[in-house]
Scaffold this motif. Structure first.
Motif, PDB file in Angstrom:
ATOM      1  N   GLY A  17       0.740  -1.194  -0.103  1.00  0.00           N
ATOM      2  CA  GLY A  17      -0.052  -0.024  -0.050  1.00  0.00           C
ATOM      3  C   GLY A  17       0.869   1.220   0.009  1.00  0.00           C
ATOM      4  N   SER A  18       0.176   2.334  -0.084  1.00  0.00           N
ATOM      5  CA  SER A  18       0.876   3.693  -0.212  1.00  0.00           C
ATOM      6  C   SER A  18       0.088   4.839   0.096  1.00  0.00           C
ATOM      7  N   VAL A  19       0.705   6.075   0.268  1.00  0.00           N
ATOM      8  CA  VAL A  19      -0.085   7.396   0.304  1.00  0.00           C
ATOM      9  C   VAL A  19       0.306   8.056  -0.881  1.00  0.00           C
ATOM     10  N   VAL A  20      -0.480   8.629  -1.407  1.00  0.00           N
ATOM     11  CA  VAL A  20      -0.241   9.156  -3.037  1.00  0.00           C
ATOM     12  C   VAL A  20      -0.527  10.704  -2.844  1.00  0.00           C
ATOM     13  N   CYS A  21       0.421  11.703  -3.241  1.00  0.00           N
ATOM     14  CA  CYS A  21       0.145  13.069  -3.403  1.00  0.00           C
ATOM     15  C   CYS A  21       0.331  13.290  -5.020  1.00  0.00           C
ATOM     16  N   ILE A  22      -0.541  14.069  -5.471  1.00  0.00           N
ATOM     17  CA  ILE A  22      -0.211  14.497  -7.179  1.00  0.00           C
ATOM     18  C   ILE A  22      -0.442  15.860  -7.218  1.00  0.00           C
ATOM     19  N   GLY A  23       0.573  16.341  -8.273  1.00  0.00           N
ATOM     20  CA  GLY A  23       0.709  17.658  -8.532  1.00  0.00           C
ATOM     21  C   GLY A  23       1.504  17.832  -9.608  1.00  0.00           C
ATOM     22  N   VAL A  36       2.818  17.818   0.220  1.00  0.00           N
ATOM     23  CA  VAL A  36       4.009  16.473   0.166  1.00  0.00           C
ATOM     24  C   VAL A  36       3.898  16.255   1.639  1.00  0.00           C
ATOM     25  N   ARG A  37       4.406  17.162   2.618  1.00  0.00           N
ATOM     26  CA  ARG A  37       4.649  16.952   4.072  1.00  0.00           C
ATOM     27  C   ARG A  37       3.558  16.274   4.473  1.00  0.00           C
ATOM     28  N   HIS A  38       2.136  16.499   4.340  1.00  0.00           N
ATOM     29  CA  HIS A  38       0.963  15.933   4.840  1.00  0.00           C
ATOM     30  C   HIS A  38       1.012  14.518   4.530  1.00  0.00           C
ATOM     31  N   ALA A  39       1.319  14.348   3.156  1.00  0.00           N
ATOM     32  CA  ALA A  39       1.221  12.869   2.581  1.00  0.00           C
ATOM     33  C   ALA A  39       2.238  12.171   3.215  1.00  0.00           C
ATOM     34  N   VAL A  40       3.418  12.547   3.319  1.00  0.00           N
ATOM     35  CA  VAL A  40       4.665  11.909   4.167  1.00  0.00           C
ATOM     36  C   VAL A  40       4.214  11.625   5.458  1.00  0.00           C
ATOM     37  N   ALA A  41       3.419  12.648   6.439  1.00  0.00           N
ATOM     38  CA  ALA A  41       3.099  12.264   7.728  1.00  0.00           C
ATOM     39  C   ALA A  41       1.988  11.102   7.667  1.00  0.00           C
ATOM     40  N   ARG A  42       1.115  11.330   6.885  1.00  0.00           N
ATOM     41  CA  ARG A  42       0.146   9.961   6.728  1.00  0.00           C
ATOM     42  C   ARG A  42       0.641   8.832   6.349  1.00  0.00           C
ATOM     43  N   ALA A  43       1.700   8.675   5.444  1.00  0.00           N
ATOM     44  CA  ALA A  43       2.403   7.401   5.257  1.00  0.00           C
ATOM     45  C   ALA A  43       2.886   6.601   6.341  1.00  0.00           C
ATOM     46  N   PRO A  49       4.762   3.266   2.250  1.00  0.00           N
ATOM     47  CA  PRO A  49       5.632   4.364   1.441  1.00  0.00           C
ATOM     48  C   PRO A  49       4.883   5.477   0.923  1.00  0.00           C
ATOM     49  N   ALA A  50       5.523   6.963   1.073  1.00  0.00           N
ATOM     50  CA  ALA A  50       4.751   8.043   0.403  1.00  0.00           C
ATOM     51  C   ALA A  50       5.316   8.169  -1.202  1.00  0.00           C
ATOM     52  N   VAL A  51       4.172   8.572  -1.827  1.00  0.00           N
ATOM     53  CA  VAL A  51       4.575   8.737  -3.236  1.00  0.00           C
ATOM     54  C   VAL A  51       4.207   9.952  -3.888  1.00  0.00           C
ATOM     55  N   ALA A  52       5.020  10.546  -4.515  1.00  0.00           N
ATOM     56  CA  ALA A  52       4.459  12.045  -5.141  1.00  0.00           C
ATOM     57  C   ALA A  52       4.562  11.641  -6.721  1.00  0.00           C
ATOM     58  N   VAL A  53       3.274  11.961  -7.303  1.00  0.00           N
ATOM     59  CA  VAL A  53       3.293  11.816  -8.837  1.00  0.00           C
ATOM     60  C   VAL A  53       3.184  13.180  -9.458  1.00  0.00           C
ATOM     61  N   ALA A  84      13.970  15.244  -0.909  1.00  0.00           N
ATOM     62  CA  ALA A  84      14.310  15.861   0.365  1.00  0.00           C
ATOM     63  C   ALA A  84      13.280  16.150   1.131  1.00  0.00           C
ATOM     64  N   LEU A  85      11.901  16.127   0.843  1.00  0.00           N
ATOM     65  CA  LEU A  85      10.562  16.152   1.636  1.00  0.00           C
ATOM     66  C   LEU A  85      10.366  15.022   2.209  1.00  0.00           C
ATOM     67  N   GLY A  86      10.938  13.885   2.001  1.00  0.00           N
ATOM     68  CA  GLY A  86      10.542  12.525   2.639  1.00  0.00           C
ATOM     69  C   GLY A  86      10.003  11.502   1.891  1.00  0.00           C
ATOM     70  N   VAL A  87       9.337  11.847   0.496  1.00  0.00           N
ATOM     71  CA  VAL A  87       8.734  10.899  -0.248  1.00  0.00           C
ATOM     72  C   VAL A  87       9.757   9.615  -0.520  1.00  0.00           C
ATOM     73  N   ASP A  88       9.239   8.400  -0.318  1.00  0.00           N
ATOM     74  CA  ASP A  88       9.876   7.162  -0.817  1.00  0.00           C
ATOM     75  C   ASP A  88      10.162   7.061  -2.459  1.00  0.00           C
ATOM     76  N   HIS A  89       9.057   7.391  -3.080  1.00  0.00           N
ATOM     77  CA  HIS A  89       9.048   7.256  -4.356  1.00  0.00           C
ATOM     78  C   HIS A  89       8.450   8.382  -4.993  1.00  0.00           C
ATOM     79  N   VAL A  90       9.005   8.744  -6.316  1.00  0.00           N
ATOM     80  CA  VAL A  90       8.523  10.042  -7.029  1.00  0.00           C
ATOM     81  C   VAL A  90       8.434   9.218  -8.626  1.00  0.00           C
ATOM     82  N   GLY A  91       7.057   9.696  -8.775  1.00  0.00           N
ATOM     83  CA  GLY A  91       6.470   9.202 -10.322  1.00  0.00           C
ATOM     84  C   GLY A  91       6.591  10.435 -11.223  1.00  0.00           C
ATOM     85  N   LEU A  92       7.604  10.450 -12.087  1.00  0.00           N
ATOM     86  CA  LEU A  92       7.616  11.514 -12.808  1.00  0.00           C
ATOM     87  C   LEU A  92       6.987  10.880 -14.321  1.00  0.00           C
TER      88      LEU A  92
END
Length: 316
Positions: A17-23, A36-43, A49-53, A84-92
């Motif tokens: 499972g993961s917590v995802v933020c998108i932008g 991003v920090r909110h998603a990291v805290a929830r993860a 893992p926290a994922v930024a897409v 650097a903000l703490g996400v585990d995976h970045v989806g570019l």
């Protein structure tokens, strides 16, 4: 271990499972950072893992190829900032014709569920996604009921009673208002990259420069600036920089050229960051090189003065 992924297709990346933020995350300003920090805290609270897409190119660049909008941040800087903000995976994700044609529901099923196994999805205010920008937070929430995740948006981050946005930052940079841009970003505006070889004309004219490309993107500012260069020594190095197409010497591609005051060394290949402090003037075409050099001396003198005054104010 942190991981960057570019494709919609592929196996599950977060089987637990993961917590995802998108932008778009262009600039990684205060609003992006809050998301991003909110998603990291929830993860962290959920132990997943926290994922930024995000997307590359940005959708507005893909659809506006004839006149691409200005960019604040290059892809590498965006990825580094998200990590650097703490996400585990970045989806570019590669934004191409296929991704542009995916419906909002397809995006949820193929990316958020099949690829990321999302248990929570977080977005910013006014978020839209999918073909024709048909999807929104209500779409995410409705599909979440069926597919087993929750979705919500964070409250907007306000500064001077107005939402922090990349649009506001671009306007501030265009106006040379770096103090306001820094307030919206949460840090001074800077552009980083590896120093490349140029035409070596600056050295011939008595102003050797460290040159950075802007990755084929349209920059949000152009002109001559008082700057500081980071990554050269223990301190930020005072400098004067030109960012533009160099019309006097028939340049085409936007190039950032930083002349470091009283510096003698080889910077080729080194990764540096140029911080913008104040705008001196717009870029212009001069009738000949002697006229250009005379103006460069005036620019350097003014940049030294501004940087010295700013340093004195900071230490007063």
């Amino acid at each position: 271990m942190s991981r960057l992924f570019r494709d919609v297709e592929g196996g599950p990346l977060c089987p637990q499972g993961s917590v995802v933020c998108i932008g778009a995350f262009d600039g990684l300003h205060l609003g992006h950072r809050a998301l991003v920090r909110h998603a990291v805290a929830r993860a962290q609270a959920l132990g997943v893992p926290a994922v930024a897409v995000s997307f590359e190119p940005l959708p507005r660049e893909f659809f506006g190829k004839a006149a691409p909008p200005p960019r604040l941040t290059l892809p590498r800087a965006k990825v580094e900032g998200l990590l650097a903000l703490g996400v585990d995976h970045v989806g570019l994700l590669r934004f191409n014709a296929r991704l542009a044609a995916i419906s909002a529901e397809q995006f949820v099923r193929e990316v958020l569920i099949a690829r990321l196994q999302a248990c929570e999805v977080w977005v910013g205010p006014e978020f839209r996604f999918g073909k024709g920008r048909a999807g929104d937070i209500a779409t995410l929430q409705a599909l979440g009921v069926e597919l087993g995740y929750t979705a919500d948006e964070i409250a907007p981050v306000l500064l001077d009673s107005e939402r922090v946005s990349s649009t506001r930052i671009r306007a501030a940079l265009s106006a040379g208002d770096f103090a306001n841009a820094a307030r919206l970003l949460g840090r001074p505006y800077a552009i980083g990259g590896h120093v490349i070889h140029g035409q070596h004309l600056g050295r011939t004219l008595g102003f050797p420069t460290a040159n950075l490309r802007f990755g084929g993107k349209v920059p949000a500012l152009s002109g001559i600036y008082a700057t500081r260069v980071h990554g050269v020594g223990a301190r930020a190095w005072p400098s004067v920089s030109s960012f533009g197409t160099r019309p006097t010497v028939d340049g085409v591609e936007p190039l950032l050229e930083a002349h470091l005051f009283d510096f003698d060394g080889d910077l080729y290949g080194r990764r540096i960051e140029v911080e913008f402090v104040a705008k001196l003037r717009d870029e212009e075409k001069f009738p000949d090189l002697p006229t250009l050099v005379a103006q460069m001396h005036r620019d350097a003198t003014e940049a030294r003065r501004l940087l010295m005054n700013e340093q004195q104010r900071a230490t007063a």
